[in-house]
Enzyme design. Sequence first.
Site, PDB file in Angstrom:
ATOM      1  N   GLN A 100       0.848  -1.197   0.000  1.00  0.00           N
ATOM      2  CA  GLN A 100       0.000   0.000   0.000  1.00  0.00           C
ATOM      3  C   GLN A 100       0.882   1.245   0.000  1.00  0.00           C
ATOM      4  O   GLN A 100       0.379   2.355  -0.070  1.00  0.00           O
ATOM      5  CB  GLN A 100      -0.872   0.019   1.259  1.00  0.00           C
ATOM      6  N   HIS A 118      -1.401   1.444  -4.354  1.00  0.00           N
ATOM      7  CA  HIS A 118      -1.848   2.836  -4.223  1.00  0.00           C
ATOM      8  C   HIS A 118      -1.020   3.817  -5.038  1.00  0.00           C
ATOM      9  O   HIS A 118      -1.119   5.022  -4.838  1.00  0.00           O
ATOM     10  CB  HIS A 118      -1.855   3.252  -2.740  1.00  0.00           C
ATOM     11  N   CYS A 149      -0.176  17.342 -23.810  1.00  0.00           N
ATOM     12  CA  CYS A 149      -1.426  18.095 -24.002  1.00  0.00           C
ATOM     13  C   CYS A 149      -1.517  19.335 -23.115  1.00  0.00           C
ATOM     14  O   CYS A 149      -2.530  20.016 -23.128  1.00  0.00           O
ATOM     15  CB  CYS A 149      -2.627  17.174 -23.783  1.00  0.00           C
ATOM     16  N   GLY A 186       2.957  -4.294   8.971  1.00  0.00           N
ATOM     17  CA  GLY A 186       2.900  -2.841   9.151  1.00  0.00           C
ATOM     18  C   GLY A 186       1.718  -2.149   8.512  1.00  0.00           C
ATOM     19  O   GLY A 186       1.859  -1.054   7.985  1.00  0.00           O
ATOM     20  N   SER A 188      -2.403  -0.921   9.287  1.00  0.00           N
ATOM     21  CA  SER A 188      -3.465  -0.807  10.276  1.00  0.00           C
ATOM     22  C   SER A 188      -4.752  -1.434   9.759  1.00  0.00           C
ATOM     23  O   SER A 188      -5.744  -1.501  10.483  1.00  0.00           O
ATOM     24  CB  SER A 188      -3.708   0.665  10.625  1.00  0.00           C
ATOM     25  N   ASN A 212       3.536  -6.683  13.516  1.00  0.00           N
ATOM     26  CA  ASN A 212       3.113  -5.329  13.869  1.00  0.00           C
ATOM     27  C   ASN A 212       3.336  -5.128  15.372  1.00  0.00           C
ATOM     28  O   ASN A 212       3.020  -6.020  16.154  1.00  0.00           O
ATOM     29  CB  ASN A 212       1.617  -5.144  13.521  1.00  0.00           C
ATOM     30  N   PRO A 213       3.876  -3.988  15.790  1.00  0.00           N
ATOM     31  CA  PRO A 213       3.996  -3.734  17.229  1.00  0.00           C
ATOM     32  C   PRO A 213       2.642  -3.416  17.864  1.00  0.00           C
ATOM     33  O   PRO A 213       2.493  -3.525  19.083  1.00  0.00           O
ATOM     34  CB  PRO A 213       4.940  -2.527  17.319  1.00  0.00           C
TER      35      PRO A 213
HETATM   36  P1  NAD Z   1      -1.131   3.228   8.704  1.00  0.00           P
HETATM   37  O1  NAD Z   1      -0.329   4.471   8.891  1.00  0.00           O
HETATM   38  O2  NAD Z   1      -2.593   3.318   8.796  1.00  0.00           O
HETATM   39  O3  NAD Z   1      -0.690   2.124   9.793  1.00  0.00           O
HETATM   40  C1  NAD Z   1       0.652   1.823  10.024  1.00  0.00           C
HETATM   41  C2  NAD Z   1       0.725   0.490  10.738  1.00  0.00           C
HETATM   42  O4  NAD Z   1       2.095   0.143  10.885  1.00  0.00           O
HETATM   43  C3  NAD Z   1       0.107   0.506  12.142  1.00  0.00           C
HETATM   44  O5  NAD Z   1      -0.675  -0.669  12.313  1.00  0.00           O
HETATM   45  C4  NAD Z   1       1.329   0.470  13.050  1.00  0.00           C
HETATM   46  O6  NAD Z   1       1.083  -0.215  14.272  1.00  0.00           O
HETATM   47  C5  NAD Z   1       2.311  -0.284  12.203  1.00  0.00           C
HETATM   48  N1  NAD Z   1       3.724  -0.023  12.504  1.00  0.00           N
HETATM   49  C6  NAD Z   1       4.299   1.124  12.988  1.00  0.00           C
HETATM   50  N2  NAD Z   1       5.624   0.973  13.086  1.00  0.00           N
HETATM   51  C7  NAD Z   1       5.913  -0.279  12.654  1.00  0.00           C
HETATM   52  C8  NAD Z   1       7.111  -1.030  12.513  1.00  0.00           C
HETATM   53  N3  NAD Z   1       8.302  -0.507  12.830  1.00  0.00           N
HETATM   54  N4  NAD Z   1       7.030  -2.299  12.027  1.00  0.00           N
HETATM   55  C9  NAD Z   1       5.834  -2.856  11.715  1.00  0.00           C
HETATM   56  N5  NAD Z   1       4.670  -2.191  11.825  1.00  0.00           N
HETATM   57  C10 NAD Z   1       4.709  -0.918  12.291  1.00  0.00           C
HETATM   58  O7  NAD Z   1      -0.629   2.590   7.346  1.00  0.00           O
HETATM   59  P2  NAD Z   1      -1.396   1.760   6.218  1.00  0.00           P
HETATM   60  O8  NAD Z   1      -2.194   0.660   6.842  1.00  0.00           O
HETATM   61  O9  NAD Z   1      -0.371   1.429   5.200  1.00  0.00           O
HETATM   62  O10 NAD Z   1      -2.461   2.747   5.572  1.00  0.00           O
HETATM   63  C11 NAD Z   1      -2.132   4.073   5.315  1.00  0.00           C
HETATM   64  C12 NAD Z   1      -2.342   4.543   3.886  1.00  0.00           C
HETATM   65  O11 NAD Z   1      -1.497   5.648   3.749  1.00  0.00           O
HETATM   66  C13 NAD Z   1      -1.899   3.574   2.823  1.00  0.00           C
HETATM   67  O12 NAD Z   1      -2.881   3.589   1.848  1.00  0.00           O
HETATM   68  C14 NAD Z   1      -0.618   4.159   2.224  1.00  0.00           C
HETATM   69  O13 NAD Z   1      -0.714   4.246   0.812  1.00  0.00           O
HETATM   70  C15 NAD Z   1      -0.535   5.550   2.746  1.00  0.00           C
HETATM   71  N6  NAD Z   1       0.785   5.880   3.336  1.00  0.00           N
HETATM   72  C16 NAD Z   1       1.918   5.449   2.736  1.00  0.00           C
HETATM   73  C17 NAD Z   1       3.158   5.752   3.287  1.00  0.00           C
HETATM   74  C18 NAD Z   1       4.398   5.245   2.603  1.00  0.00           C
HETATM   75  O14 NAD Z   1       4.392   5.041   1.384  1.00  0.00           O
HETATM   76  N7  NAD Z   1       5.486   4.985   3.333  1.00  0.00           N
HETATM   77  C19 NAD Z   1       3.253   6.495   4.469  1.00  0.00           C
HETATM   78  C20 NAD Z   1       2.056   6.933   5.061  1.00  0.00           C
HETATM   79  C21 NAD Z   1       0.835   6.619   4.481  1.00  0.00           C
HETATM   80 ZN    ZN Z   2      -1.774  14.902 -21.188  1.00  0.00          ZN
END
Ligand code: NAD
Ligand code: ZN
Length: 238
Positions: A100, A118, A149, A186, A188, A212-213
């Site tokens: 994601q 995404h 364009c 990692g 949510s 996941n923590p």
């Molecule tokens: P989220 O921010 O909703 O959740 C993050 C999850 O990671 C939580 O469950 C948390 O407990 C866990 N976490 C935190 N630290 C961790 C670690 N060190 N190791 C393992 N797990 C850990 O993220 P999501 O579920 O990916 O959804 C958020 C949306 O936002 C996605 O659609 C994504 O595209 C976007 N997003 C992407 C990025 C990126 O590309 N790095 C950053 C922020 C948001």
């Molecule tokens: Zn174009």
Amino acid sequence: MSPIEVARNKIEAASSLMVLSGAGISAESGVPTFRGAEGLWKQYRAEDLATPEAFRRDPTLVWEWYQWRRALIATKKPNAAHEALVTMERSLKDFRLVTQNVDGLHPMAGSEKMVELHGNIWKLRCTACGRITEDRSLDLPALPKCQDCDALLRPHIVWFGEAIDPENLQASMAACRACDVMLVVGTSALVQPAASFAAIAKTSGAMVIEVNPNPALTHCADLLLLGRAAEILPQLLA
Ligand code: NAD
Ligand code: ZN
């Protein structure tokens, strides 16, 4: 056997492994998750900026936010968790990563058998002709324009309320149904459709392992590896 050993054996013996990753896997690279406090920009929440409505209302504001996120991500590197997944990909015959994340750290680490569900923060898409380009240098406040364009370019990101690319969705669903082990790292599990992938895999007979923590899949995971991705994933390598 410890939970880590159980997971390691399951992964080694898997005939098809699917990995679903979320923002948490990049947290230890220093990329903020959306829901952590350091993920905030000015007074805005991601849900107020990552939408087609926000971009229609104020494309400059949305591009400024992406500029800020791109500048931040540009300084970050893949961590041991991204790297462990590359090793898994190369040692297993049937492997699929669905992320994601939009930060591009998986491909930078060397992942190939992957779907960026995404989108990717380094790619731009024309709002008129749909042409996709990659451009790491933006020159705000001038907004980026299509070379074909001249229409406005937008981030090549799936925003809240937008549909996933059908090909990417199909590939992800196929992997959910085909895998016998699914590793969820990692996320949510709040953003659909990815939030349903673990349940789909489980219904199709897969074992679901969560890393996941702060576990999110309490209803659905068969095995929980409580901790940080960069610490746990290297321990899952045979
Ligand atoms: P989220 O921010 O909703 O959740 C993050 C999850 O990671 C939580 O469950 C948390 O407990 C866990 N976490 C935190 N630290 C961790 C670690 N060190 N190791 C393992 N797990 C850990 O993220 P999501 O579920 O990916 O959804 C958020 C949306 O936002 C996605 O659609 C994504 O595209 C976007 N997003 C992407 C990025 C990126 O590309 N790095 C950053 C922020 C948001
Ligand atoms: Zn174009």
